[in-house]
Enzyme design. Structure first.
Site, PDB file in Angstrom:
ATOM      1  N   GLU A  74       0.888  -1.174   0.000  1.00 28.83           N
ATOM      2  CA  GLU A  74       0.000   0.000   0.000  1.00 28.83           C
ATOM      3  C   GLU A  74       0.915   1.211   0.000  1.00 28.83           C
ATOM      4  OE1 GLU A  74      -3.514   0.090   0.932  1.00 28.83           O
ATOM      5  OE2 GLU A  74      -3.836  -1.968   1.553  1.00 28.83           O
ATOM      6  N   CYS A 128      -2.101   9.414   2.529  1.00 24.30           N
ATOM      7  CA  CYS A 128      -1.838   8.771   1.240  1.00 24.30           C
ATOM      8  C   CYS A 128      -2.922   9.136   0.230  1.00 24.30           C
ATOM      9  CB  CYS A 128      -1.748   7.267   1.404  1.00 24.30           C
ATOM     10  SG  CYS A 128      -3.111   6.574   2.350  1.00 24.30           S
TER      11      CYS A 128
HETATM   12  P1  NAD Z   1       8.606   5.019   4.342  1.00 23.09           P
HETATM   13  O1  NAD Z   1       8.496   4.242   3.100  1.00 23.09           O
HETATM   14  O2  NAD Z   1       9.756   5.936   4.525  1.00 23.09           O
HETATM   15  O3  NAD Z   1       8.635   4.040   5.620  1.00 23.09           O
HETATM   16  C1  NAD Z   1       7.615   3.096   5.872  1.00 23.09           C
HETATM   17  C2  NAD Z   1       8.160   2.015   6.803  1.00 23.09           C
HETATM   18  O4  NAD Z   1       9.144   1.247   6.099  1.00 23.09           O
HETATM   19  C3  NAD Z   1       8.842   2.530   8.063  1.00 23.09           C
HETATM   20  O5  NAD Z   1       8.479   1.718   9.154  1.00 23.09           O
HETATM   21  C4  NAD Z   1      10.323   2.366   7.726  1.00 23.09           C
HETATM   22  O6  NAD Z   1      11.156   2.217   8.858  1.00 23.09           O
HETATM   23  C5  NAD Z   1      10.297   1.100   6.905  1.00 23.09           C
HETATM   24  N1  NAD Z   1      11.456   0.884   6.015  1.00 23.09           N
HETATM   25  C6  NAD Z   1      12.337   1.794   5.544  1.00 23.09           C
HETATM   26  N2  NAD Z   1      13.236   1.194   4.730  1.00 23.09           N
HETATM   27  C7  NAD Z   1      12.908  -0.117   4.668  1.00 23.09           C
HETATM   28  C8  NAD Z   1      13.433  -1.247   3.979  1.00 23.09           C
HETATM   29  N3  NAD Z   1      14.488  -1.160   3.165  1.00 23.09           N
HETATM   30  N4  NAD Z   1      12.830  -2.438   4.140  1.00 23.09           N
HETATM   31  C9  NAD Z   1      11.738  -2.558   4.933  1.00 23.09           C
HETATM   32  N5  NAD Z   1      11.199  -1.527   5.628  1.00 23.09           N
HETATM   33  C10 NAD Z   1      11.768  -0.313   5.490  1.00 23.09           C
HETATM   34  O7  NAD Z   1       7.228   5.796   4.487  1.00 23.09           O
HETATM   35  P2  NAD Z   1       6.821   6.873   5.571  1.00 23.09           P
HETATM   36  O8  NAD Z   1       7.577   8.139   5.282  1.00 23.09           O
HETATM   37  O9  NAD Z   1       6.891   6.293   6.931  1.00 23.09           O
HETATM   38  O10 NAD Z   1       5.253   7.065   5.212  1.00 23.09           O
HETATM   39  C11 NAD Z   1       4.791   7.902   4.214  1.00 23.09           C
HETATM   40  C12 NAD Z   1       4.430   7.121   2.956  1.00 23.09           C
HETATM   41  O11 NAD Z   1       3.457   6.118   3.250  1.00 23.09           O
HETATM   42  C13 NAD Z   1       3.777   8.018   1.916  1.00 23.09           C
HETATM   43  O12 NAD Z   1       4.282   7.734   0.641  1.00 23.09           O
HETATM   44  C14 NAD Z   1       2.298   7.623   2.001  1.00 23.09           C
HETATM   45  O13 NAD Z   1       1.563   7.908   0.837  1.00 23.09           O
HETATM   46  C15 NAD Z   1       2.400   6.163   2.288  1.00 23.09           C
HETATM   47  N6  NAD Z   1       1.137   5.652   2.862  1.00 23.09           N
HETATM   48  C16 NAD Z   1       0.322   4.858   2.098  1.00 23.09           C
HETATM   49  C17 NAD Z   1      -0.909   4.419   2.598  1.00 23.09           C
HETATM   50  C18 NAD Z   1      -1.846   3.554   1.789  1.00 23.09           C
HETATM   51  O14 NAD Z   1      -2.812   3.041   2.332  1.00 23.09           O
HETATM   52  N7  NAD Z   1      -1.632   3.373   0.494  1.00 23.09           N
HETATM   53  C19 NAD Z   1      -1.276   4.780   3.889  1.00 23.09           C
HETATM   54  C20 NAD Z   1      -0.420   5.600   4.620  1.00 23.09           C
HETATM   55  C21 NAD Z   1       0.781   6.024   4.107  1.00 23.09           C
END
Ligand code: NAD
Length: 492
Positions: free
Chosen positions: A221, A255
């Protein structure tokens, strides 16, 4: 601070996953109704922790308390209730009819069984709702969950995890592994059976690559670039506050935040003037909170600067607010189509409005984004909106509203393109957290089936007879074979 908010090292992840698997074996054997009983206890503990969870959410994310209640607490009360009722129903074995001529005295059932250990990686923007929409159905289905929450909101994660322990969930079934991206990566590479990831597109790409090495299924997502389309016949008294809420709720860190508005020319002046005036009335701190991270604050500033450099006009806002990491809700017009505010996810309180000539042009522009999470159409023509909704390339379309369905547990939340293909909420999400297992019981008692060895010439003759009957009717195949093939066709 919760005792669970302890950073763990990458090397500890594998052991945690093994413990989760151990706990899952016993849990999966329990009746679905028994698991639902345990979840009722968790729901009660969640309600008891309401104030503490809301406080921590507002503190760690910078969102107004009202938003923490509305976006992170209240919807989950429904979520628990929905899944406690729905999960046992979805896991009832389903009897499947088998053609008794082809398959005499055979009984087939399908049962949704847990996948095993589900790895869950979540972001910071809705630090309660996003994890719970997977944790609750995954546990009810009989899985264990190893959860890597966002490092930006660790205390909220600890409080959420505590409610499961206090509510009586057996140890090991929900394991919180706190840390940064390297811990998330270690979870994906561990012996897990399915990965549910919510976060940015770039991280999603890393996750899916890592999961592919172990052939682990992945539900993603990701981000969004939602469009709102405002047509000439829109009720502006509703469209203006609706679009403003869709763009600025959670300081735009949603998002499904509205990041592009396409308005048809006839109504454009009235709509833009109204949106600008309404936006100017929003109060910083109580209506629009601060951005959660420094990184996000820098992205928002850079996107606005880029839009202005490319000729965009700031109609309201456009600069940092008074408080730490606050950015004034911003409406831009006359922005070049290749500006970042039109092409990249901004994730902040900034919305460009573009004037278009026709509704079809608006839909075309909406579909140009590399994301496709949700979209909204603002119009009095419901039938026209339903037709346009079909061609909008996204997972959710709202008419005269925007994206609130993410809080409705019975409706699927999903996207296309860069928004990922994962599904949360509804039975479709449950299908991702389980797998269908077929059970076939044969009571025929005959010495052998017609398709067993030796094949002889009968198998081929039967195949030909069946095709003849299907193509030309039973009269074309005389004798026993014809009779058999005809009965087979009748029972189809
Ligand atoms: P992010 O991608 O930076 O981090 C998300 C999670 O992934 C964190 O817990 C982070 O520590 C972890 N992570 C980072 N690197 C990783 C790796 N290599 N392997 C596995 N995990 C890793 O996102 P963010 O800044 O925390 O959140 C914002 C983003 O989330 C925005 O793009 C937003 O649109 C999206 N989002 C999507 C939805 C949806 O339902 N589609 C909902 C909420 C947020």
């Amino acid at each position: 601070m919760s005792k669970r908010v302890v950073q763990i090292g990458v090397q500890e992840v594998a052991a945690r996953v093994r413990e989760a698997r151990e706990a899952e074996r016993e849990w999966a054997r329990r009746a679905a109704s028994e698991r639902a009983g345990v979840m009722r206890g968790v729901r009660a503990a969640f309600l008891d922790a309401a104030e503490a969870i809301v406080d921590a959410t507002a503190r760690e994310t910078g969102k107004p308390r009202a938003e923490a209640w509305l976006g992170d607490f209240i919807p989950n009360v429904d979520l628990f209730g929905y899944w406690i009722k729905e999960a046992p129903r979805l896991q009832r074995p389903e009897r499947v009819w088998l053609n008794p001529i082809n398959f005499p005295r055979k009984r087939a059932t399908i049962e949704l069984v847990p996948r095993g250990v589900v790895a869950l990686i979540t972001p910071w923007n809705y630090p309660v709702s996003i994890p719970l929409r997977t944790i609750v159905p995954a546990l009810l289905a009989g899985n264990a969950v190893v959860w890597k929450p966002s490092e930006v909101a660790p205390e909220v994660a600890g409080l959420v995890a505590d409610t499961f322990e206090k509510g009586g969930l057996p140890r090991g079934l929900l394991t919180t592994v706190m840390g940064e991206g390297d811990v998330g990566d270690a979870v994906v590479r561990a012996e897990v059976d399915h990965v549910v990831f919510t976060g940015g597109l770039a991280t999603g790409r890393l996750v899916v690559r890592a999961a592919a090495e172990r052939m682990t299924s992945c539900s993603l997502e990701l981000g969004g670039k939602d469009a709102a389309i405002v047509l000439d016949d829109a009720n502006l008294d509703r469209a203006i506050p609706g679009v403003a809420w869709g763009a600025f709720t959670n300081a735009g860190q949603n998002c499904a935040g509205i990041e592009r508005v396409f308005v048809t020319r006839e109504v454009s002046k009235k709509f833009i003037d109204g949106l600008v005036a309404y936006t100017a009335t929003l109060k910083s701190g109580s209506d629009v909170g601060a951005l959660t991270t420094d990184r996000q604050f820098e992205i928002v500033k850079a996107h606005v600067a880029d839009a202005v450099e490319r000729g965009g006009k700031v109609r309201v806002g456009g600069k940092p607010g008074r408080g730490k990491r606050e950015f004034e809700p911003t409406v831009l017009t006359d922005v070049a189509r290749d500006a970042k505010v039109f092409t990249d996810e901004t994730f902040g309180p900034v919305v460009p409005v573009e004037v278009v000539e026709t509704a079809d042009e608006a839909v075309r522009r909406a579909n140009e984004a590399g994301y496709g999470l949700t979209a909204s159409l603002w119009t009095a023509d419901e039938a026209g909106a339903v037709k346009r909704a079909r061609v909008l390339e996204c997972g959710v379309v709202s008419v005269n509203n925007h994206a609130f369905t993410g809080a409705v547990p019975s409706l699927p939340w999903t996207g296309v393109k860069g928004s990922g293909h994962g599904i949360t909420n509804s039975k479709y999400a449950f299908f991702e957290l389980t797998r269908p297992k077929t059970l076939l019981v044969d009571r025929l008692g005959a010495a052998r089936e017609p398709w067993w060895f030796p094949y002889g010439s009968r198998a081929e003759a039967l195949g030909k007879a069946m095709v003849e009957v299907m193509r030309h009717g039973p009269s074309r195949v005389p004798g026993l074979l014809g009779a058999f093939a005809s009965r087979w066709k009748e029972t189809e």
